[in-house]
Design a protein around this motif. Structure first.
Motif, mmCIF file in Angstrom:
data_model
loop_
_atom_site.group_PDB
_atom_site.id
_atom_site.type_symbol
_atom_site.label_atom_id
_atom_site.label_comp_id
_atom_site.label_asym_id
_atom_site.label_seq_id
_atom_site.Cartn_x
_atom_site.Cartn_y
_atom_site.Cartn_z
ATOM 1 N N GLN A 1 15.775 9.706 -26.407
ATOM 2 C CA GLN A 1 17.064 9.031 -26.574
ATOM 3 C C GLN A 1 16.967 7.859 -27.558
ATOM 4 N N SER B 1 21.026 11.294 -21.851
ATOM 5 C CA SER B 1 19.573 11.397 -21.787
ATOM 6 C C SER B 1 19.151 12.670 -21.064
ATOM 7 N N ASN C 1 14.287 7.142 -18.236
ATOM 8 C CA ASN C 1 13.554 6.142 -19.019
ATOM 9 C C ASN C 1 12.095 6.061 -18.578
#
Length: 259
Positions: free
Chosen positions: A51, A67, A71
């Motif tokens: 991303q 996404s 993360n």
């Protein structure tokens, strides 16, 4: 499919093993010639997967699209790619390679191929071994059968999940410290390997509590091997009294009393 590639990589599969499994399962590839190692490597390193995009001035910024991975997964993948190259040997493609030991000389047995192309676990003479060997495919079947007969101790996996979450955060913090220059590479690599080793052990514990041996064929070889390591103390192969014949009683497994 992108999520699957990322998941298998984080589970310990090499990029080569991921490529092989995609082709073996007939998964549609970006090109007509099937999946290639370079394709998987490009996906795992792609800014789009993580991303991010690069501006006209060369600045890397966060993208605005949805996404594909979290993360945390992105940070872990990039941290793993900074580590020294993972070793990919025949042991990573076999159930017992490097785990089974020769009962005669106590050396680890590795996978070798006979002139007819059959796999064997062998105590290599060139490495100082005695030459002890046994048919690999037949032995793997016996180990899986015995494993299915072992009573598994099922425990709550919530504490395991909580501990794994803490370890993953430590892995992310360690990667951040390295990226910002606050930690040298040697220290970063040592800490990451230690944390990842414990995370792998916890992952195997969760798999053992939620899967049965019957579903092993669905798992990558690294995960199968970690599951086996949790359940045995030692695996020994006795010398053959009748060379050329497969004798299942040469296998000696010392199981863990509790897990």
């Amino acid at each position: 499919m992108l999520r699957r590639i990322a998941r298998d990589y984080l589970a310990g599969c090499s990029e080569t093993e991921i490529t092989r499994r995609l082709n073996a399962e007939g998964i549609a590839a970006p090109s007509a010639n099937g999946w290639h190692l370079s394709t998987v490597q490009t996906i795992l390193r792609s800014d789009r997967l993580h991303q991010q995009r690069v501006t006209g001035t060369g600045e890397r910024i966060n993208g605005r699209w949805e996404s594909v991975i979290t993360n945390d997964e992105s940070t872990l993948i990039r941290a793993l790619q900074l580590l020294p190259q993972r070793r990919t040997t025949n042991s990573s493609r076999s159930l017992l390679g490097g785990l089974a030991r020769c009962a005669a000389c106590k050396r680890g047995m590795v996978v070798a191929y006979s002139g007819s192309g059959r796999r064997r676990y062998v105590c290599l003479r060139r490495d100082g071994g005695c030459g002890n060997g046994i048919a690999a495919d037949a032995l793997d079947c016996i180990v899986r059968t015995q494993l299915s007969e072992v009573e598994l101790v099922r425990t709550s996996i919530r504490p395991t999940h909580d501990r794994a979450r803490v370890l993953r955060q430590q892995l992310i913090d360690n990667a951040a410290a390295y990226v910002t220059g606050g930690r040298p590479h040697d220290a970063f690599a040592a800490i990451s390997l230690g944390l990842q080793r414990e995370i792998d052990q916890l992952s195997s514990a969760v798999v053992a509590a939620t899967r049965t041996p019957d579903s092993w064929d669905e798992l990558p070889f690294p995960e199968q091997r970690r599951m086996l390591q949790r359940r045995v103390v030692d695996i020994f192969i006795e010398r053959s009294e009748a060379p050329g014949k497969f004798d299942p009683y040469r296998l000696r497994i010392e199981w863990r009393s509790a897990m």
